[in-house]
Design a protein around this motif. Sequence first.
Motif, PDB file in Angstrom:
ATOM      1  N   ARG A   1      21.722 -14.947  40.666  1.00  0.00           N
ATOM      2  CA  ARG A   1      22.371 -14.126  41.788  1.00  0.00           C
ATOM      3  C   ARG A   1      22.235 -14.983  43.018  1.00  0.00           C
ATOM      4  O   ARG A   1      21.099 -15.729  43.221  1.00  0.00           O
ATOM      5  CB  ARG A   1      21.936 -12.846  41.781  1.00  0.00           C
ATOM      6  CG  ARG A   1      22.080 -11.943  40.660  1.00  0.00           C
ATOM      7  CD  ARG A   1      21.404 -10.666  40.911  1.00  0.00           C
ATOM      8  NE  ARG A   1      21.838  -9.752  39.791  1.00  0.00           N
ATOM      9  CZ  ARG A   1      22.606  -8.800  39.947  1.00  0.00           C
ATOM     10  NH1 ARG A   1      23.198  -8.314  41.429  1.00  0.00           N
ATOM     11  NH2 ARG A   1      22.815  -7.863  38.781  1.00  0.00           N
ATOM     12  N   ASP A   2      22.824 -14.610  44.122  1.00  0.00           N
ATOM     13  CA  ASP A   2      22.836 -15.327  45.361  1.00  0.00           C
ATOM     14  C   ASP A   2      21.736 -14.589  45.915  1.00  0.00           C
ATOM     15  O   ASP A   2      21.570 -13.533  46.142  1.00  0.00           O
ATOM     16  CB  ASP A   2      23.944 -15.292  46.270  1.00  0.00           C
ATOM     17  CG  ASP A   2      24.113 -15.756  47.615  1.00  0.00           C
ATOM     18  OD1 ASP A   2      23.624 -15.226  48.395  1.00  0.00           O
ATOM     19  OD2 ASP A   2      24.358 -17.227  47.746  1.00  0.00           O
TER      20      ASP A   2
ATOM     21  N   GLU B   1      20.929 -14.365  49.129  1.00  0.00           N
ATOM     22  CA  GLU B   1      21.176 -13.310  50.231  1.00  0.00           C
ATOM     23  C   GLU B   1      21.849 -12.056  50.075  1.00  0.00           C
ATOM     24  O   GLU B   1      21.519 -11.106  50.444  1.00  0.00           O
ATOM     25  CB  GLU B   1      22.163 -14.264  51.076  1.00  0.00           C
ATOM     26  CG  GLU B   1      21.466 -15.558  51.719  1.00  0.00           C
ATOM     27  CD  GLU B   1      20.272 -15.174  52.830  1.00  0.00           C
ATOM     28  OE1 GLU B   1      20.162 -13.948  53.302  1.00  0.00           O
ATOM     29  OE2 GLU B   1      19.652 -16.295  53.059  1.00  0.00           O
ATOM     30  N   ASP B   2      22.611 -12.286  48.813  1.00  0.00           N
ATOM     31  CA  ASP B   2      23.260 -10.855  48.281  1.00  0.00           C
ATOM     32  C   ASP B   2      22.031 -10.024  47.781  1.00  0.00           C
ATOM     33  O   ASP B   2      22.040  -8.763  47.965  1.00  0.00           O
ATOM     34  CB  ASP B   2      24.189 -11.164  47.179  1.00  0.00           C
ATOM     35  CG  ASP B   2      25.444 -11.826  47.571  1.00  0.00           C
ATOM     36  OD1 ASP B   2      25.744 -11.913  48.832  1.00  0.00           O
ATOM     37  OD2 ASP B   2      26.078 -12.705  46.853  1.00  0.00           O
TER      38      ASP B   2
ATOM     39  N   ALA C   1      20.318  -8.433  50.740  1.00  0.00           N
ATOM     40  CA  ALA C   1      21.158  -7.430  51.302  1.00  0.00           C
ATOM     41  C   ALA C   1      21.127  -6.036  50.592  1.00  0.00           C
ATOM     42  O   ALA C   1      21.342  -5.064  51.082  1.00  0.00           O
ATOM     43  CB  ALA C   1      22.452  -7.929  51.444  1.00  0.00           C
TER      44      ALA C   1
END
Length: 371
Positions: free
Chosen positions: A273-274, A276-277, A280
């Motif tokens: 997964r990213d 930053e995502d 968030a």
Amino acid sequence: MSRKTRKSMLADLMAGGTQTEGADAARTAGATAGGKAKAGAGGKAQPRTEEIDAAPGATAKPRAAGREARESAAPAAPARRPAARKGAVGAISSAVAAMRANAVVELDPNAIHAGGLSDRLEDVQADDAELRRSIRAHGQQVPVLVRPHPGTPGEWQIVYGRRRVLAARDLGIKVKALVRELDDEALVMAQGQENAARRDLSFIEKVNFARQMEEAGYDRAAIGDALAADKTLVSRMLAVAAKVPAPVIGAIGAAHGVGRPRWLELAALIEGRDPEDVAALVPAVAGDDPAGRFDALLAHLKRKAAAAKPAAPRPEALEIRAEDGAPLAVARRAGQGGRLSLALEAGAGFEDWLLAELPALHAKWKAGQGS
């Protein structure tokens, strides 16, 4: 710097730099005893704490100490005066010399700046308020450790004791400090040693400190020395640091009580997964404190993973009928091993007969296989 030299330096630094609350009392008692001894020789005892104006370019002026009784009336040979140093360099040299003569000094907290690596992931307002209340009521019992700022003459960089500096700044008072001339490596080593001695530094905060040291180019031996950790523990901490991105750690916080196994469990769920995502997601999944945010994020990612996982296909049912067409049984195959389950219709003992005949039926099938 060799590992032996680094350990010797850390031992000397921590012996002189890390203070307990009882150390101030011991220092005061020692200073008082020394003063009385000087007074008996004809001088007056002087306090060892000196206030320094930390404005750039200022020179510290220690108070004159009591003099010993004059030894004779004969004039002594004039002492050679050191060459005068001019400008900011001379001012700082004088200040450092004064600090060496006076172990604890008082500095303007506004002239003390961040230094080294980031050790804490968050500040707890209630704890900060309690520290201010304690210092206001009882004074600062434990000095901080600073070094002269390498880029700004007359100012300082914090080695450890950042919360005490901020509390003194909020209260508008001077901060008691020990000053050491440290290079960047010695600063990080001292900071790491002080962190390792803390009881309130969480596992992930130590992981984050180890990650910063590795990114700054320190080898694992140096990281182990700084955190008082063996090679195995350093490897485990860096493994967590490699799998849990810094943005996710920063979004969650210190998460006291959450150890390595659960951080690795989270790492497996965020793999691919990213970062930053994922970071968030933390405010969206709530959690009142860092440990609560960790739990909420972990539970959320587990639900997402379960929903995304395809359900195992239900084995296809085969309906078996008697010669006259009456329902006899429902058979299902399951698994790779060819497991067969039968749901027999209620009959007059057929299921018992079938169980008894299975060995004979199997032998008949096996004989047919060989023909």
